[in-house]
Design a protein around this motif. Sequence first.
Motif, PDB file in Angstrom:
ATOM      1  N   VAL A  27       0.892  -1.725   0.015  1.00 39.47           N
ATOM      2  CA  VAL A  27       0.372   0.432  -0.308  1.00 39.47           C
ATOM      3  C   VAL A  27       0.528   1.369  -0.130  1.00 39.47           C
ATOM      4  N   GLY A  28       0.355   1.717  -0.911  1.00 39.09           N
ATOM      5  CA  GLY A  28       1.689   3.659  -1.242  1.00 39.09           C
ATOM      6  C   GLY A  28       1.344   4.114  -2.332  1.00 39.09           C
ATOM      7  N   PRO A  29       2.193   5.231  -2.150  1.00 42.01           N
ATOM      8  CA  PRO A  29       1.560   6.065  -3.637  1.00 42.01           C
ATOM      9  C   PRO A  29       3.212   6.054  -4.011  1.00 42.01           C
ATOM     10  N   ALA A  30       3.405   6.502  -5.277  1.00 38.54           N
ATOM     11  CA  ALA A  30       4.733   6.696  -6.082  1.00 38.54           C
ATOM     12  C   ALA A  30       4.449   8.993  -6.022  1.00 38.54           C
ATOM     13  N   THR A  31       5.891   8.878  -6.010  1.00 35.13           N
ATOM     14  CA  THR A  31       6.259  10.496  -6.908  1.00 35.13           C
ATOM     15  C   THR A  31       6.797  10.896  -7.357  1.00 35.13           C
ATOM     16  N   HIS A  32       7.252  11.149  -8.477  1.00 34.89           N
ATOM     17  CA  HIS A  32       7.026  12.565  -9.543  1.00 34.89           C
ATOM     18  C   HIS A  32       6.705  11.583 -10.802  1.00 34.89           C
ATOM     19  N   GLY A  33       5.430  10.980 -10.631  1.00 33.90           N
ATOM     20  CA  GLY A  33       5.033  10.063 -11.906  1.00 33.90           C
ATOM     21  C   GLY A  33       4.510   8.439 -11.796  1.00 33.90           C
ATOM     22  N   ASP A  34       4.059   7.500 -12.334  1.00 34.75           N
ATOM     23  CA  ASP A  34       4.233   6.997 -11.407  1.00 34.75           C
ATOM     24  C   ASP A  34       5.149   6.190 -11.835  1.00 34.75           C
ATOM     25  N   GLN A  35       5.644   5.443 -11.351  1.00 32.31           N
ATOM     26  CA  GLN A  35       6.934   4.083 -10.510  1.00 32.31           C
ATOM     27  C   GLN A  35       6.838   3.148 -11.347  1.00 32.31           C
ATOM     28  N   ARG A  36       7.490   1.905 -10.993  1.00 30.31           N
ATOM     29  CA  ARG A  36       7.727   0.703 -11.291  1.00 30.31           C
ATOM     30  C   ARG A  36       8.147  -0.146 -10.502  1.00 30.31           C
ATOM     31  N   GLY A  37       8.774  -1.141  -9.936  1.00 27.82           N
ATOM     32  CA  GLY A  37       9.668  -1.423  -9.714  1.00 27.82           C
ATOM     33  C   GLY A  37       9.473  -3.135  -9.077  1.00 27.82           C
ATOM     34  N   SER A  38      10.253  -3.492  -8.378  1.00 29.87           N
ATOM     35  CA  SER A  38       9.761  -5.527  -7.829  1.00 29.87           C
ATOM     36  C   SER A  38      10.718  -5.523  -6.598  1.00 29.87           C
ATOM     37  N   ALA A  39       9.879  -6.105  -5.386  1.00 23.47           N
ATOM     38  CA  ALA A  39      10.274  -6.455  -4.181  1.00 23.47           C
ATOM     39  C   ALA A  39      10.653  -8.485  -4.357  1.00 23.47           C
ATOM     40  N   THR A  40      12.023  -8.152  -3.486  1.00 23.19           N
ATOM     41  CA  THR A  40      12.560  -9.484  -3.359  1.00 23.19           C
ATOM     42  C   THR A  40      11.926 -10.095  -2.344  1.00 23.19           C
ATOM     43  N   VAL A  41      10.893 -11.732  -2.896  1.00 22.71           N
ATOM     44  CA  VAL A  41      10.376 -11.988  -1.402  1.00 22.71           C
ATOM     45  C   VAL A  41      11.308 -13.187  -1.305  1.00 22.71           C
TER      46      VAL A  41
END
Length: 125
Positions: A27-41
Motif C-alpha cells: 500500500v502506498g503511492p509513487a512520487t514524480h510520476g508513475d513508478q515501476r518496481g519489484s520487491a524480492t520475496v
Amino acid sequence: MPDNVAAAGQPIDLADRAKDAGKLLFVGPATHGDQRGSATVTFTDGSTATADLSFGDWTLPGGGTDPVFGNTTVARTDHRNQSGGAGPAAYVFATEPYDVPEGKHIRRLTLPDHGNLHVCAVGLG
C-alpha cells in the motif's frame, strides 16, 4: 514522511507474521510520476521470487485519475493543500496481490532501491 518509507533496498523481516500468508500486497503511492518496481520475496527455504511494487503517482496516476499497473485506490482526498489554495486530489494505492506459491512461507521482503516508491503498509492474507 512519518507515515511511509521510501524504498531504498531495505529488508523487512516478516517471519512469524507471514508464516501462513497466501497473498502479499503493498500500500502506498509513487512520487514524480508513475513508478515501476519489484520487491524480492525470500521464503523460509531460502528461495526467492519477485512481487510487483508499482504505484501510480500520488496526484495524477497515469496522468489523470484512474489507477495504473493494476493498482486499486485505497484512499483519495478531495484535494491537497498547497500554497495558493487547494490543489488536485491525492491518492494512496494497493498493488495487485502476489500469490505465495503453494508450500512456501515468506521470511523477508527486500524493497527495491527506488526512492520514488513509498510504502505505507504491507498486506498479508
